[in-house]
Each structure stands twice: as C-alpha cells, then as structure tokens.
Design a protein around this motif. Structure first.
Motif, PDB file in Angstrom:
ATOM      1  N   TYR A  36       0.863  -1.174   0.000  1.00  0.00           N
ATOM      2  CA  TYR A  36       0.000   0.000   0.000  1.00  0.00           C
ATOM      3  C   TYR A  36       0.899   1.222   0.000  1.00  0.00           C
ATOM      4  O   TYR A  36       2.106   1.121   0.251  1.00  0.00           O
ATOM      5  N   ARG A  37       0.333   2.368  -0.293  1.00  0.00           N
ATOM      6  CA  ARG A  37       1.130   3.588  -0.265  1.00  0.00           C
ATOM      7  C   ARG A  37       0.287   4.760   0.241  1.00  0.00           C
ATOM      8  O   ARG A  37      -0.932   4.752   0.136  1.00  0.00           O
ATOM      9  N   GLN A  38       1.004   5.743   0.771  1.00  0.00           N
ATOM     10  CA  GLN A  38       0.342   6.938   1.259  1.00  0.00           C
ATOM     11  C   GLN A  38       1.140   8.155   0.806  1.00  0.00           C
ATOM     12  O   GLN A  38       2.288   8.348   1.225  1.00  0.00           O
ATOM     13  N   ALA A  39       0.524   8.925  -0.059  1.00  0.00           N
ATOM     14  CA  ALA A  39       1.143  10.153  -0.548  1.00  0.00           C
ATOM     15  C   ALA A  39       0.860  11.289   0.436  1.00  0.00           C
ATOM     16  O   ALA A  39      -0.097  11.227   1.210  1.00  0.00           O
ATOM     17  N   PRO A  40       1.668  12.327   0.400  1.00  0.00           N
ATOM     18  CA  PRO A  40       1.462  13.452   1.320  1.00  0.00           C
ATOM     19  C   PRO A  40       0.054  14.028   1.193  1.00  0.00           C
ATOM     20  O   PRO A  40      -0.415  14.321   0.096  1.00  0.00           O
ATOM     21  N   GLY A  41      -0.629  14.139   2.318  1.00  0.00           N
ATOM     22  CA  GLY A  41      -1.960  14.720   2.330  1.00  0.00           C
ATOM     23  C   GLY A  41      -3.063  13.816   1.836  1.00  0.00           C
ATOM     24  O   GLY A  41      -4.212  14.265   1.688  1.00  0.00           O
ATOM     25  N   ASP A  88       3.640   8.707  -8.243  1.00  0.00           N
ATOM     26  CA  ASP A  88       3.965   7.510  -7.465  1.00  0.00           C
ATOM     27  C   ASP A  88       4.715   7.850  -6.183  1.00  0.00           C
ATOM     28  O   ASP A  88       4.994   6.963  -5.373  1.00  0.00           O
ATOM     29  N   THR A  89       5.043   9.101  -5.987  1.00  0.00           N
ATOM     30  CA  THR A  89       5.732   9.525  -4.769  1.00  0.00           C
ATOM     31  C   THR A  89       4.852   9.267  -3.555  1.00  0.00           C
ATOM     32  O   THR A  89       3.713   9.733  -3.487  1.00  0.00           O
ATOM     33  N   ALA A  90       5.394   8.507  -2.605  1.00  0.00           N
ATOM     34  CA  ALA A  90       4.622   8.133  -1.423  1.00  0.00           C
ATOM     35  C   ALA A  90       5.499   7.312  -0.488  1.00  0.00           C
ATOM     36  O   ALA A  90       6.593   6.877  -0.866  1.00  0.00           O
ATOM     37  N   VAL A  91       4.984   7.099   0.706  1.00  0.00           N
ATOM     38  CA  VAL A  91       5.566   6.101   1.593  1.00  0.00           C
ATOM     39  C   VAL A  91       4.871   4.779   1.271  1.00  0.00           C
ATOM     40  O   VAL A  91       3.633   4.704   1.273  1.00  0.00           O
TER      41      VAL A  91
END
Length: 114
Positions: A36-41, A88-91
């Motif tokens: 899974y991923r989480q992008a800023p905001g 695609d930038t994310a944690v």
C-alpha cells in the motif's frame, strides 16, 4: 509478526525501483502479502497484493508498470516498479493479512522527481 521494508529512494521520472519486504515471526502459509502507499496529504491506498495461489492483483494506477512477487522460502515480498512518475511519490507500506488480521511494516519512502 514483523515486516521490514527496504528499497525506497529518489528516482527520476521514468526510472525504476525494487522494494523488498521481509517478514519474520509466525507467518502462516495461508496469507495475502501486499503493498500500500500513502502520498502526502492523502489516505493510504492499495497498490498490489499476491494471493496464496500466487495470483497478483493491482490497482488500476499501477497495472502494467508494477510487478509484485514473492519468495516464500525467504518470507519476502517484492514490488518491482517501472516507468515511475511523480504521482507515485509516497511512503510504501508492506502488509500481510492472515488469520483475519492485518500486519504492517514501517514504510519506505519513494520519491519520483527530476
């Protein structure tokens, strides 16, 4: 259960990265491993998963660019990411779902930027 993710970093648009997630502890054969991923905001979102029988499943946004795989002997799941773009930038977090419970890794940051 502990999950240790690695492989994140800074990459230029169009580039590739390979994430790894090693699991330790009591890992059952019947499980789903995923990313899974989480992008800023933004909220955390599904990226990819691989079922017990090896069948992969992908979010529409990454299908055709990302490939999930696993090494059962090493209790490791991988995410090969190609044609990366700034969206695609994310944690990125790895996940195991087994016996009705979710387990999460600590996350690894992927930054796509020129």
């Amino acid at each position: 259960v502990q999950l240790q993710a690695s492989g994140g970093g800074l990459v230029q648009p169009g580039g590739s990265l390979r994430l790894s997630c090693a699991a330790s502890g009591t890992i059952f054969t019947s499980k789903i491993m995923g990313w899974y991923r989480q992008a800023p905001g933004k909220q955390r979102e599904f990226v990819a998963r691989i079922f017990v029988n090896g069948t992969p499943d992908y979010a529409d946004s990454v299908r055709g660019r990302f490939t999930i795989s696993r090494d059962s002997a090493k209790k490791t799941v991988y995410l090969q990411m190609n044609s990366l773009n700034p969206e695609d930038t994310a944690v990125y977090y790895c996940n195991i779902f087994q016996r009705g419970r979710d387990y999460w890794g600590q996350g690894t940051l992927v930054t796509v930027s020129s």
